[in-house]
Design a protein around this motif. Sequence first.
Motif, mmCIF file in Angstrom:
data_model
loop_
_atom_site.group_PDB
_atom_site.id
_atom_site.type_symbol
_atom_site.label_atom_id
_atom_site.label_comp_id
_atom_site.label_asym_id
_atom_site.label_seq_id
_atom_site.Cartn_x
_atom_site.Cartn_y
_atom_site.Cartn_z
ATOM 1 N N VAL A 11 3.079 -4.638 4.310
ATOM 2 C CA VAL A 11 4.347 -3.906 4.385
ATOM 3 C C VAL A 11 5.514 -4.871 4.237
ATOM 4 N N ARG A 23 9.115 -1.111 6.603
ATOM 5 C CA ARG A 23 8.874 0.141 5.879
ATOM 6 C C ARG A 23 7.472 0.607 6.234
ATOM 7 N N ILE A 24 7.381 1.823 6.745
ATOM 8 C CA ILE A 24 6.086 2.368 7.144
ATOM 9 C C ILE A 24 5.557 3.218 5.994
ATOM 10 N N PHE A 28 0.732 5.975 7.170
ATOM 11 C CA PHE A 28 0.888 5.566 8.571
ATOM 12 C C PHE A 28 2.043 6.300 9.251
ATOM 13 N N GLU A 29 2.635 7.269 8.569
ATOM 14 C CA GLU A 29 3.783 7.993 9.090
ATOM 15 C C GLU A 29 3.485 8.621 10.449
#
Length: 81
Positions: A11, A23-24, A28-29
């Motif tokens: 990431v 930043r995800i 993986f949200e």
Amino acid sequence: MRSAMTVHRHVKLFKNGRNQAVRIPREFELPGEDAIMHRDGDRLIIEIAPPKSLLAVLAGLSSLDEDFPQIDDPVPDAVDL
């Protein structure tokens, strides 16, 4: 017993004002708008924040600026027990 397969993803870290951000990726949200973060040695752990209690939600609501109509409240009849 099956163990969950660990997924790793590279990431990007960046600066957002004076904070460092990450930043995800979509896979993986996390749901919602809040999360809990803590450090475990060299690891940063981000977890879903538990839902707020009803009391916390009600405390965050603004008061109503409405005039409610008067309600007749007659004296109840006497009851012989």
